[in-house]
Design a protein around this motif. Structure first.
Motif, mmCIF file in Angstrom:
data_model
loop_
_atom_site.group_PDB
_atom_site.id
_atom_site.type_symbol
_atom_site.label_atom_id
_atom_site.label_comp_id
_atom_site.label_asym_id
_atom_site.label_seq_id
_atom_site.Cartn_x
_atom_site.Cartn_y
_atom_site.Cartn_z
ATOM 1 N N ARG A 38 0.872 -1.059 -0.077
ATOM 2 C CA ARG A 38 0.064 0.107 -0.156
ATOM 3 C C ARG A 38 0.943 1.210 -0.140
ATOM 4 O O ARG A 38 1.531 1.499 0.822
ATOM 5 N N VAL A 39 0.805 2.057 -0.941
ATOM 6 C CA VAL A 39 1.550 3.216 -1.088
ATOM 7 C C VAL A 39 0.666 4.498 -0.445
ATOM 8 O O VAL A 39 -0.451 4.616 -1.080
ATOM 9 N N LEU A 40 1.157 5.359 0.493
ATOM 10 C CA LEU A 40 0.826 6.491 1.098
ATOM 11 C C LEU A 40 1.612 7.684 0.862
ATOM 12 O O LEU A 40 2.439 7.936 1.817
ATOM 13 N N PRO A 41 1.854 8.151 -0.466
ATOM 14 C CA PRO A 41 2.636 9.224 -0.692
ATOM 15 C C PRO A 41 2.308 10.464 -0.016
ATOM 16 O O PRO A 41 1.085 10.855 0.194
ATOM 17 N N ARG A 42 3.257 11.358 0.650
ATOM 18 C CA ARG A 42 2.876 12.439 1.318
ATOM 19 C C ARG A 42 2.595 13.703 0.499
ATOM 20 O O ARG A 42 3.336 13.846 -0.475
ATOM 21 N N ILE A 43 1.655 14.332 0.735
ATOM 22 C CA ILE A 43 1.193 15.730 -0.150
ATOM 23 C C ILE A 43 1.136 16.492 1.048
ATOM 24 O O ILE A 43 0.393 16.365 2.032
ATOM 25 N N GLY A 44 1.205 17.909 0.447
ATOM 26 C CA GLY A 44 0.899 19.018 1.158
ATOM 27 C C GLY A 44 1.883 19.447 2.082
ATOM 28 O O GLY A 44 3.050 18.668 2.163
ATOM 29 N N ALA A 45 1.680 20.219 3.104
ATOM 30 C CA ALA A 45 2.705 20.966 3.747
ATOM 31 C C ALA A 45 2.131 20.883 5.375
ATOM 32 O O ALA A 45 1.071 20.883 5.760
ATOM 33 N N MET A 46 3.121 20.668 6.370
ATOM 34 C CA MET A 46 3.033 20.796 7.743
ATOM 35 C C MET A 46 2.102 21.979 8.186
ATOM 36 O O MET A 46 2.512 23.194 7.714
ATOM 37 N N LEU A 47 1.380 21.965 9.160
ATOM 38 C CA LEU A 47 0.746 23.035 9.706
ATOM 39 C C LEU A 47 1.688 23.611 10.697
ATOM 40 O O LEU A 47 2.319 23.245 11.791
ATOM 41 N N TRP A 48 1.895 25.162 10.573
ATOM 42 C CA TRP A 48 2.902 25.787 11.265
ATOM 43 C C TRP A 48 2.627 27.294 11.471
ATOM 44 O O TRP A 48 1.689 27.610 10.701
ATOM 45 N N SER A 49 2.808 28.196 12.169
ATOM 46 C CA SER A 49 2.725 29.344 12.310
ATOM 47 C C SER A 49 4.008 30.170 12.566
ATOM 48 O O SER A 49 5.001 29.495 13.244
ATOM 49 N N LEU A 50 4.273 31.173 12.619
ATOM 50 C CA LEU A 50 5.390 32.186 12.866
ATOM 51 C C LEU A 50 5.682 32.029 14.435
ATOM 52 O O LEU A 50 6.739 31.970 14.708
ATOM 53 N N ARG A 51 4.551 31.761 15.266
ATOM 54 C CA ARG A 51 4.955 31.601 16.689
ATOM 55 C C ARG A 51 5.856 30.340 16.775
ATOM 56 O O ARG A 51 6.409 30.121 17.874
ATOM 57 N N THR A 52 5.474 29.332 16.126
ATOM 58 C CA THR A 52 6.019 28.020 16.555
ATOM 59 C C THR A 52 7.305 27.581 15.562
ATOM 60 O O THR A 52 7.910 26.607 15.733
ATOM 61 N N GLU A 53 7.545 28.333 14.384
ATOM 62 C CA GLU A 53 8.494 28.044 13.642
ATOM 63 C C GLU A 53 9.810 28.027 14.265
ATOM 64 O O GLU A 53 10.634 26.959 13.883
ATOM 65 N N GLY A 54 10.176 28.709 15.092
ATOM 66 C CA GLY A 54 11.405 28.549 15.814
ATOM 67 C C GLY A 54 11.852 27.040 16.541
ATOM 68 O O GLY A 54 12.895 26.376 16.441
ATOM 69 N N GLN A 55 10.516 26.706 17.395
ATOM 70 C CA GLN A 55 10.455 25.445 17.960
ATOM 71 C C GLN A 55 10.637 24.203 16.954
ATOM 72 O O GLN A 55 11.572 23.325 17.037
ATOM 73 N N ARG A 56 10.006 24.389 15.734
ATOM 74 C CA ARG A 56 10.373 23.383 14.837
ATOM 75 C C ARG A 56 11.759 23.513 14.064
ATOM 76 O O ARG A 56 12.306 22.413 13.835
ATOM 77 N N THR A 57 12.397 24.499 13.935
ATOM 78 C CA THR A 57 13.754 24.734 13.515
ATOM 79 C C THR A 57 14.695 24.244 14.404
ATOM 80 O O THR A 57 15.607 23.522 14.117
ATOM 81 N N LYS A 58 14.447 24.340 15.772
ATOM 82 C CA LYS A 58 15.360 23.717 16.662
ATOM 83 C C LYS A 58 15.288 22.186 16.561
ATOM 84 O O LYS A 58 16.225 21.596 16.841
#
Length: 866
Positions: free
Chosen positions: A481-501
């Motif tokens: 079963r192939v489940l290709p990922r499409i679209g983008a992650m939910l993020w905001s400017l408030r949380t982008e720093g945490q994701r980058t870390k």
């Protein structure tokens, strides 16, 4: 000036994207509105289909007067009459598709109804009830059954996996479409409601209802006399994909006009085009008197239709409930069935199948006559059988039963059941970037060796239209079963720093709280996989923090991450004075805390990683599983298809000098694909390793990066070539050091003897023409290319990196010290036939390596009720 305008446009687009993300992130955190119901049909293409039927039933029911109703409409449908109809209704409102108001309603409404798919941005929240009604029983193949399989249906599958309820008109739809074609069996914890189609309820019209629908049609400009019988022509869409249908409206109009000329005046032909083609039809004013408006529900039109003419559209399943005749008009039946495929044998259709407008006209004229070619006579038995099989639940009360289940929570006396399970152990594997490299090859080989009767395997990767990735995607085992990922992650400017870390902070952030980043990845897991459940989750790549953090969000009995190399050495590897993997791999090491098994690809490599990564994970987490190999694929790529005697088949004799006839004959004898593969093999040989009498060839395959130490190989070859000029070296691979290595070859005066061939789609044919395989690496995991060389019978000379024993056990090949003099001596020994080269039993090796994989997961399959 022009450049500033371009920059301004880019900035505006970027701001819009950021703004959209901020809206989505904000409303995703707001409380749910328990009294809100959100509806969408065909990406906002109207108030239509099953969602419309549910909506009208709820909005008129005093029991549900507390509910508010929100409809998604596309910009094209914003001025349609539906908004005027409900303009004064206090509990009904409309939002533009993908507007900020749209995302608010989608994120905060408790109940969601859709007959197709919400966009890739959609994440079902805890507490929401998502009902996917779909839009009909399938006649043409769907999901993994259709050309392009899972990749082309990626957002459909994602939506189905997010739905709490899937509506089915009949058991065929529940089983053949949802469970089999879309492969929801085993992994979907939701339920299927098999109680008919809400939209079909609207076909059950009394005389006043029939007059009302006919009045709406004439008010919209459709030419329909009071006493005329309605012949509805409702073909499906055509094209390569649902998202990009072909514009065949001109052809359809021509067919209708041709048909009308052959019918008596008491029969009027109307055209109902598929939703995906409707905007094309609106561009042709000459259709205005026969085109059924999109905002008039198809099923109401079916309620006044006397004869339905269709091709491969599922609309005929709905029409069965009327008991009235169906004619299948399919001029391109052979081509369409051959390309797309159909679920039903055309011999058993509930109506005659015709190929020309003339044949269709004769059948329509015979309708109701009682003659032999009257559909009610010629296909009575087939019609009755189809009606019983596909429309037995269509009694005009399906919507009532759906509401009973979904909103009242009552399942008594209703056909509501879990999605089927067959008891196999469920495994999800992330395959990596799907580029043509060792990790991809190893993953594809493993998928070919797994026992698919015992394991239900799903694979995950980033969807791409790249030819290289699509080619590797096509090699995935057909039962996977192939489940290709499409679209983008939910993020905001408030949380982008945490994701980058989390992704690039490396080991130094190990003690910091990254709860916000973890929540972001938990949302992304839900966006990608919905409610899907797995027993074991595997990051087979192990090289990217994003995927390592994402995959550990899924609940499972075990989480395993593969270590294909000495990862600490990889982390510290320098390229042009930089360490490109230092931060990313450091973040991967941080993610090990969420994994149960750290799986090296050989026992020797396991000991290396256990020692080098002691700070990242306890010793007991480390284990190993050797990579498998696809000997059949390697041999086919090297030699082409072989006959029973092990020879390439020869073509029939062709006239000398007639190249075009020769090519046609070869294609007829062997088929086009084998012919193209043979041409590619011969081209590669002529470019990379042309025949040279008396010349012995050394070959290596690998990325041109520091750890492979190709410079040492080139300098060792220079020593060998000085003694034996009848030698040459072929290096296959691309990478950051390619330019530098070309200079080394030139400086040593070896340009005529060393070929740096770059990346090649078929390195195996080069291996098959060489004499000795050489690997000069400083460190490796389990080098698959050594196993590939052994499949093709090449003697192997390799440097003494720590994990070399995983590919060259005792008594196989020659292992030398990591310096150019020792490597040159090993290469000379190979020329003298002094390198041990026993036959390689690929089948026995694969059996052992596959058991390694089972051991990591736990070999006993999970028992669940079927």
């Amino acid at each position: 000036m022009e450049l500033r305008v371009v920059d301004a446009v880019k900035t505006l687009k970027s701001a819009r994207r950021v703004g959209s993300q901020e809206w989505r992130a904000y409303w995703h955190e707001r409380p749910l509105d328990d009294n809100s119901v959100f509806y969408e049909s065909f990406a906002g293409n109207g108030v239509l289909c099953n969602p419309e039927a549910v909506f009208r039933a709820l909005v008129d029911d005093p029991e549900f007067a507390h509910l508010t109703h929100v409809w998604s409409l596309s910009p094209q449908m914003w001025t349609s009459g539906i908004r005027a109809e409900f303009a004064q209704h206090p509990r009904v409102r409309f939002v533009r598709y993908k507007s900020p108001q749209y995302y608010r309603a989608l994120s905060t409404s408790r109940y969601l109804f859709n007959n197709a798919t919400f966009p890739p941005e959609f994440i079902k929240r805890d507490g929401q009830v998502y009902v996917n009604t779909w839009h009909g029983t399938p006649f043409k193949t769907m999901g993994y059954d259709e050309p392009g399989g899972g990749p082309n249906a990626r957002n459909v599958i994602r939506n189905f996996l997010s739905a709490d309820y899937l509506l089915a008109a009949n058991r065929f739809m529940a089983e053949r479409m949802y469970e089999e074609a879309y492969r929801l069996t085993n992994i979907h914890p939701g339920r299927i409601i098999t109680e008919g189609s809400p939209r079909v309820d609207r076909q059950f019209l009394d005389e006043a209802g029939r007059d009302r629908v006919r009045g709406r049609l004439t008010a919209a400009g459709v030419a329909l006399g009071d006493d005329q019988k309605v012949v509805l022509y409702a073909p499906t869409w055509r094209g390569e994909s649902f998202q990009q249908p072909a514009n065949d409206v001109v052809l359809l109009a021509k067919r209708v006009r041709e048909l009308k000329r052959q019918l008596p005046s008491e029969q009027q032909v109307l055209l109902r085009v598929h939703q995906q083609v409707y905007t094309f039809a609106l561009e042709h004013p000459e259709l205005s008197d026969i085109l059924v408006p999109n905002e008039i529900p198809s099923n109401e039109v079916l309620g006044i239709t006397d004869v339905l003419v269709t091709d491969y559209s599922s609309i005929f399943f709905d029409f069965l409930a009327t008991g009235r005749p169906i004619v299948f008009f399919a001029p391109d039946m052979s081509a369409y069935d051959g390309y797309r495929g159909l679920y039903l044998d055309t011999k058993h259709l509930p109506g005659p199948l015709v190929r020309t407008a003339g044949q269709l006209a004769r059948v329509l004229v015979a309708d109701g006559s009682g003659a032999e070619d009257d559909p009610a006579v010629s296909h009575r038995d087939a019609y009755d059988a189809a009606r019983e099989r596909f429309a037995s639940r269509e009694d005009g009360r399906a919507c009532e039963r759906i509401i009973d289940v979904v909103l009242r929570g009552s399942t008594r006396d209703h056909d509501v059941r879990p999605v089927r399970s067959d008891g196999r152990t469920r495994v999800l594997m992330y395959l990596g970037g799907m580029r043509s490299n060792g990790i991809t090859t190893s993953a594809l080989n493993l998928l070919n060796n797994i026992d698919h009767d015992r394991y239900d395997v799903s694979v995950f990767y980033q969807y791409s239209g790249s030819d290289e990735i699509r080619a590797n995607e096509a090699r995935i085992h057909p039962r996977v079963r192939v489940l290709p990922r499409i679209g983008a992650m939910l993020w905001s400017l408030r949380t982008e720093g945490q994701r980058t870390k989390a992704l690039q902070g490396g080991e130094r952030v190990r003690e910091e709280s990254l709860d916000q980043a973890e929540r972001m990845f938990a949302h992304e897991w839900r966006r990608c996989f919905g409610l899907a459940e797995f027993d074991h989750i595997v990051d087979f790549s192990g090289y990217a923090a994003f995927w390592a953090l994402l995959l550990r969000q899924g609940a499972a009995q075990s989480h395993s991450i593969w270590l294909h190399n000495d990862l600490k050495a990889d982390q510290m590897r320098e390229v042009d004075g930089r360490r490109p993997h230092e931060a990313n791999l450091g973040s991967v090491f941080n993610a090990y805390a969420g994994y149960d098994h750290l799986v090296s690809v050989s026992s020797a490599l396991m000991e290396i990683n256990r020692a080098n990564l002691a700070e990242a994970a306890p010793a007991e987490k480390h284990t190993f599983a050797r990579n498998t190999i696809d000997a059949g694929y390697i041999s086919r790529m090297a030699y082409g298809e072989r006959n029973e005697a092990g020879e390439e088949p020869t073509a029939a004799t062709v006239p000398a000098g007639d190249l075009s006839f020769a090519v046609r004959t070869l294609a007829d004898v062997h088929g086009l694909d084998p012919l193209e593969a043979a041409v590619e093999r011969h081209r590669t040989v002529s470019e990379v390793i042309p025949p040279a009498d008396g010349v012995r060839t050394f070959v290596t395959v690998g990325r041109l990066s520091p750890e492979k130490n190709h410079e040492r190989l080139i300098r060792a070859f220079a020593l060998v070539h000085q003694d034996n000029p009848a030698t040459r070296l072929v290096i296959i691979g691309g990478g950051p050091l390619e330019g530098y290595l070309v200079e080394v070859v030139r400086d040593l005066g070896l340009s005529d003897a060393v070929t740096i061939a770059g990346q090649r789609s078929n390195p195996h044919v080069v291996l098959s023409k060489a004499d000795v395989f050489v690997l000069s690496s400083d460190y490796e995991g389990q080098p698959m290319v050594i196993l590939e060389a052994r499949v093709l019978g090449l003697p192997v000379v390799a440097t003494k990196f720590d994990s070399v024993g995983g590919a060259l056990p005792e008594g196989v090949g020659l292992v030398v010290e990591r310096d150019e003099v020792a490597l040159a001596e090993g290469m000379r020994a190979a020329l003298l036939g002094e390198v041990p080269n026993p036959a390689f039993d690929a089948a026995a090796y694969n059996a052992e390596a596959t058991e390694d994989f089972y051991r990591v997961l736990g070999s006993a399959p999970v028992s669940r009720e079927a």
